[in-house]
Design a protein around this motif. Sequence first.
Motif, mmCIF file in Angstrom:
data_model
loop_
_atom_site.group_PDB
_atom_site.id
_atom_site.type_symbol
_atom_site.label_atom_id
_atom_site.label_comp_id
_atom_site.label_asym_id
_atom_site.label_seq_id
_atom_site.Cartn_x
_atom_site.Cartn_y
_atom_site.Cartn_z
ATOM 1 N N VAL A 142 -100.782 66.929 -49.631
ATOM 2 C CA VAL A 142 -101.516 66.407 -48.478
ATOM 3 C C VAL A 142 -100.460 65.927 -47.491
ATOM 4 N N ILE A 143 -100.659 66.204 -46.217
ATOM 5 C CA ILE A 143 -99.649 65.798 -45.229
ATOM 6 C C ILE A 143 -100.058 64.481 -44.576
ATOM 7 N N ALA A 144 -99.155 63.506 -44.609
ATOM 8 C CA ALA A 144 -99.372 62.219 -43.933
ATOM 9 C C ALA A 144 -98.644 62.293 -42.595
ATOM 10 N N PHE A 145 -99.396 62.264 -41.507
ATOM 11 C CA PHE A 145 -98.845 62.541 -40.179
ATOM 12 C C PHE A 145 -99.066 61.318 -39.292
ATOM 13 N N ALA B 175 -104.646 78.245 -48.138
ATOM 14 C CA ALA B 175 -104.736 78.639 -46.721
ATOM 15 C C ALA B 175 -105.124 77.445 -45.845
ATOM 16 N N THR B 176 -105.804 76.472 -46.447
ATOM 17 C CA THR B 176 -106.177 75.283 -45.670
ATOM 18 C C THR B 176 -105.302 74.108 -46.109
ATOM 19 N N VAL B 177 -104.638 73.493 -45.130
ATOM 20 C CA VAL B 177 -103.709 72.403 -45.442
ATOM 21 C C VAL B 177 -104.344 71.067 -45.035
ATOM 22 N N PRO B 178 -104.524 70.140 -45.990
ATOM 23 C CA PRO B 178 -105.101 68.839 -45.647
ATOM 24 C C PRO B 178 -104.084 67.980 -44.893
ATOM 25 N N LYS C 226 -101.950 79.644 -41.897
ATOM 26 C CA LYS C 226 -102.646 78.514 -42.523
ATOM 27 C C LYS C 226 -103.423 77.768 -41.449
ATOM 28 N N GLU C 227 -104.472 77.103 -41.899
ATOM 29 C CA GLU C 227 -105.173 76.255 -40.939
ATOM 30 C C GLU C 227 -105.223 74.822 -41.442
ATOM 31 N N VAL C 228 -105.556 73.925 -40.481
ATOM 32 C CA VAL C 228 -105.525 72.500 -40.773
ATOM 33 C C VAL C 228 -106.928 71.998 -41.076
ATOM 34 N N ALA C 229 -107.047 71.185 -42.135
ATOM 35 C CA ALA C 229 -108.253 70.362 -42.302
ATOM 36 C C ALA C 229 -107.807 68.949 -41.951
ATOM 37 N N LEU C 230 -108.452 68.362 -40.951
ATOM 38 C CA LEU C 230 -107.941 67.095 -40.402
ATOM 39 C C LEU C 230 -108.788 65.897 -40.815
ATOM 40 N N PHE C 231 -108.121 64.851 -41.306
ATOM 41 C CA PHE C 231 -108.758 63.556 -41.527
ATOM 42 C C PHE C 231 -108.080 62.600 -40.552
ATOM 43 N N SER C 232 -108.856 62.138 -39.557
ATOM 44 C CA SER C 232 -108.246 61.321 -38.507
ATOM 45 C C SER C 232 -108.337 59.831 -38.859
ATOM 46 N N VAL C 233 -107.246 59.129 -38.615
ATOM 47 C CA VAL C 233 -107.177 57.699 -38.961
ATOM 48 C C VAL C 233 -106.965 56.900 -37.676
ATOM 49 N N GLU C 234 -107.798 55.880 -37.487
ATOM 50 C CA GLU C 234 -107.620 55.009 -36.319
ATOM 51 C C GLU C 234 -106.331 54.222 -36.470
ATOM 52 N N PRO C 235 -105.560 54.090 -35.381
ATOM 53 C CA PRO C 235 -104.321 53.301 -35.469
ATOM 54 C C PRO C 235 -104.621 51.857 -35.886
ATOM 55 N N GLY C 236 -103.708 51.250 -36.603
ATOM 56 C CA GLY C 236 -103.856 49.824 -36.926
ATOM 57 C C GLY C 236 -104.055 49.572 -38.408
ATOM 58 N N GLU C 237 -103.597 48.364 -38.817
ATOM 59 C CA GLU C 237 -103.639 47.965 -40.235
ATOM 60 C C GLU C 237 -105.050 48.007 -40.813
ATOM 61 N N GLY C 238 -106.064 47.830 -39.942
ATOM 62 C CA GLY C 238 -107.460 47.823 -40.391
ATOM 63 C C GLY C 238 -107.821 49.114 -41.123
ATOM 64 N N SER C 239 -107.080 50.179 -40.871
ATOM 65 C CA SER C 239 -107.391 51.466 -41.518
ATOM 66 C C SER C 239 -106.935 51.522 -42.973
ATOM 67 N N LYS C 240 -106.096 50.545 -43.379
ATOM 68 C CA LYS C 240 -105.650 50.548 -44.778
ATOM 69 C C LYS C 240 -106.668 49.773 -45.617
ATOM 70 N N SER C 241 -107.906 50.274 -45.631
ATOM 71 C CA SER C 241 -109.006 49.533 -46.268
ATOM 72 C C SER C 241 -109.561 50.325 -47.447
ATOM 73 N N TRP C 242 -110.286 49.626 -48.326
ATOM 74 C CA TRP C 242 -110.989 50.286 -49.433
ATOM 75 C C TRP C 242 -111.936 51.347 -48.874
ATOM 76 N N ARG C 243 -112.614 50.989 -47.796
ATOM 77 C CA ARG C 243 -113.610 51.902 -47.228
ATOM 78 C C ARG C 243 -112.958 53.231 -46.807
ATOM 79 N N ASN C 244 -111.843 53.116 -46.138
ATOM 80 C CA ASN C 244 -111.130 54.322 -45.695
ATOM 81 C C ASN C 244 -110.546 55.095 -46.876
ATOM 82 N N LEU C 245 -110.081 54.343 -47.864
ATOM 83 C CA LEU C 245 -109.518 55.005 -49.052
ATOM 84 C C LEU C 245 -110.606 55.824 -49.742
ATOM 85 N N GLU C 246 -111.800 55.257 -49.829
ATOM 86 C CA GLU C 246 -112.906 55.976 -50.474
ATOM 87 C C GLU C 246 -113.254 57.227 -49.656
#
Length: 375
Positions: A103-106, A39-42, A66-86
């Motif tokens: 998991v939906i990549a939006f 019921a909850t879509v990541p 269904k409802e959304v569980a949202l993980f928000s990502v700041e725009p920019g390459e800096g977000s492709k980090s170990w910290r964000n991955l963890e």
Amino acid sequence: MSDARTVRVDLAGRGYDVVIGTNLIARLPQYAGKRLRKATVPVVADANAWAHHGETLKEALGRADKEVALFSVEPGEGSKSWRNLEALTDWMLNLGVERGDQVIAFGGGVVGDLTGFASAILKRGCGFIQVPTTLLAQVDSSVGGKTAINAKSGKNLIGAFHQPSLVLADTGALATLPRREMQAGFAEVIKYGILGDAAFFDWCSANASAVISHDPVALNQAVAKSVEAKTRIVAADERELSGRRALLNLGHTFGHALEAETGFSDTLLHGEAVALGMVLAARYSARRGELSDEDAERVAAGIAVAGLRAEISALELKSDGPRLVEHMRHDKKMDAGTLPFLLLRAIGEAYVAHDVILSDVADFLDQQLRSRVSA
Ligand code: GLY
């Protein structure tokens, strides 16, 4: 009536559909079907893409209970980090994501790469659905299963091949994209023509402005033709082993050096660097006598007609050929001390050259930096 077209990525056991058309975000639950088990879509979303199109997805999922569980990502390459991955993998674990879940990549390439890599390693692999919202992601990064984060020593150095289970390329979502990003994405469209399809190169040259200004017919055609070209290549060489997939890197070695020299900043977007890189690859092929000067200049004109820079002198770099070549030495394609270069025998016929001498490339770049200063 729906304008959607479906292109199948043919991979034994890992095949999937890429759907291209307008209004697809609003129909995601229909396309995803039973793959959305809970019921909850990541949803992992680029903050800008979510601001523009998140409500459409939320409402569509709401209509499917269904409802959304949202993980928000700041725009920019800096977000492709170990910290964000963890943070992302912890979030997925806390949500109870299982191997059979999606998991939906939006968003654009950053969100796709990060979410794809998190999905590749979560419990040794769960499903993910790509909803690319930039032209570049629709025609390139969302298809083919390359996923990665950045390392201190370079971009995309930590990653995995992990194919999505569905790609929904909603071309209507591109309406909110700044013109500059449409132009940068267009470089990856015309790339398919330059590397493997002379007729598509001509089509791109004639339709650049329609595509960039969101003419729906031209835009759908550009995305569909690009996705078809990419899926053929990925199906033939999923893991870049035979050299076929490497053709997709046309313009990237020269382009990467320019991106590195400009600090991977907004001064030069990735697609803009690839555009310049393709002009340089064409002119370098002409210097080697493998492509006519006339065809090299046709490549430059095809880039320029999209409003993209076709001359490196226009960047006004305080640099020289040897310095640009130094950046190439750190390229991840370096193999036993040599760097394979994507060059052209004709428009529509790229090949991998293994005999390029870097000092000659440095000379060539010096010439390009000098001789076209007033171009
Ligand atoms: N963007 C190049 C590839 O997917 O292989």
